[in-house]
Design a protein around this motif. Structure first.
Motif, PDB file in Angstrom:
ATOM      1  N   ILE A 150      -4.281   6.804   1.908  1.00  0.00           N
ATOM      2  CA  ILE A 150      -3.780   5.457   1.645  1.00  0.00           C
ATOM      3  C   ILE A 150      -4.255   5.018   0.265  1.00  0.00           C
ATOM      4  O   ILE A 150      -5.464   5.018  -0.005  1.00  0.00           O
ATOM      5  N   PHE A 152      -4.383   1.816  -1.910  1.00  0.00           N
ATOM      6  CA  PHE A 152      -4.217   0.385  -1.675  1.00  0.00           C
ATOM      7  C   PHE A 152      -3.565  -0.316  -2.873  1.00  0.00           C
ATOM      8  O   PHE A 152      -3.826   0.030  -4.033  1.00  0.00           O
ATOM      9  N   ASN A 153      -2.733  -1.292  -2.536  1.00  0.00           N
ATOM     10  CA  ASN A 153      -2.072  -2.088  -3.567  1.00  0.00           C
ATOM     11  C   ASN A 153      -3.114  -2.781  -4.442  1.00  0.00           C
ATOM     12  O   ASN A 153      -4.131  -3.264  -3.950  1.00  0.00           O
ATOM     13  N   ASP A 172       0.849  -1.175   0.000  1.00  0.00           N
ATOM     14  CA  ASP A 172       0.000   0.000   0.000  1.00  0.00           C
ATOM     15  C   ASP A 172       0.894   1.236   0.000  1.00  0.00           C
ATOM     16  O   ASP A 172       2.028   1.199   0.491  1.00  0.00           O
TER      17      ASP A 172
END
Length: 333
Positions: A110, A112-113, A50
């Motif tokens: 954030i 996210f991956n 992330d």
């Protein structure tokens, strides 16, 4: 989760530098075009982490706090992304969180991956003067692809490889493919992946049967056996596991791990022991792969097994459990 995030962000700030999965911003973006560009760069990364836009920190890692004027909220960012036309209708997943450091509020965006990379604009908005449709933006080291440039051929190739799982080690690729059971066929004790036949799971019965653990007797029938399982790539064994076959063959699972709490004075002795799985482990993913929820007898056997086995989301949760047991022995006793 909040404390883990705070520890991670403090560590990144203390590094006094930016990297391939984090960046410092003294304030929120003043225009949406630059915000989307940053999100695209961090979404289109080859690594499996992330990413974090840390708002309220200078480029040199000095905590300045978030300016309330122009502060963005998660709902506004999600609306912005949902109104942006991305190719393939895939939208980057993001979340905004706020932590306090040195008595100052820091916002964390954030990103996210994702494995549905690369993300890029299918259609350019009339509001954007610089973002280009069809251009792929990425981040390498602490540098973003310039907003008016396309990523290099090599960078784009690596993103497509990530999408198809080709940037990961063979063991990781095999374990990820276990989630789709329809990709696998079984032939005489060997599972083959139909798309990658060099990926195999090979089972062999262990003739030297060990003694049964306590969970054997949770079943209607305490007859059990063991198997050896090898995860293989071509002729190479990547990892070995021991399987236990319970209830006269009705349920098969990797042997769970031992957990120990409160060491006694005698060497090698503990007051409490238990068996467990981590839900982010290969053992748990193999268990889910072998388990057929539509088989009523197998479901019944697994339910009996689960009555005496613990499941944790991750190692941190398991250690918290052990700490609680250690500090509350009177309750357990």
């Amino acid at each position: 989760m909040k404390e883990r995030l705070k520890r991670k962000i403090i560590h990144l700030i203390e590094s006094k530098s930016e990297g391939d999965y984090w960046d410092f911003k003294q304030e929120w973006h003043k225009d949406n075009e630059r915000l989307i560009h940053d999100i695209l760069c961090f979404t289109n990364t080859v690594h499996d982490r992330d990413c974090y836009l840390i708002i309220g920190v200078s480029d040199k890692g000095e905590v300045v706090g978030v300016n309330e004027e122009g502060r963005l909220k998660q709902a506004g960012i999600l609306d912005l992304l949902s109104n942006t036309v991305f190719a393939g209708d895939f939208t980057p997943e993001v979340m905004v969180d706020t932590i306090e450091i040195e008595d100052k509020e820091i916002d964390i965006l954030i990103i996210f991956n994702s494995y549905t990379v690369p993300y890029y604009l299918k259609k350019k908005s009339k509001k954007y003067q610089n973002l280009r449709e069809g251009f792929i933006y990425t981040r390498v080291g602490d540098r973003n692809t310039p907003i008016k440039q396309n990523a290099t051929i090599h960078q784009i190739e690596m993103l497509w490889k990530k999408r198809f799982g080709l940037t990961q080690a063979p063991l990781v690729q095999i374990v990820n493919r276990l989630e789709n059971k329809t990709e696998w066929i079984r032939n005489e004790g060997t599972y083959y992946n139909i798309y990658k036949p060099e990926f195999r799971l090979v089972e062999e019965y262990d003739d030297e049967r060990g003694r049964g653990q306590f969970y054997v007797y949770s079943q209607e029938n305490s007859s059990f056996s063991y198997k050896d399982l090898s995860i293989m790539y071509n002729q190479t064994i990547l990892k070995d596991f021991q399987l236990v076959v319970l209830d006269s063959g009705r349920f098969e699972t990797p042997v769970p791990e031992w957990g120990y709490v409160v060491k006694e004075r005698r060497v090698g002795c503990y007051k409490y022991t238990y068996k467990y799985y981590l839900k982010n482990s290969i053992e748990y993913k193999l268990q889910q792969f072998f388990f057929d929820i539509s088989n009523e007898e197998e479901l019944y056997a697994k339910n009996n097994f689960d009555e005496v086995i613990l499941y944790f989301d991750n190692e941190e949760e398991r250690l918290e459990f052990e700490s609680y047991i250690k500090n509350n022995q009177n309750i357990v006793d």
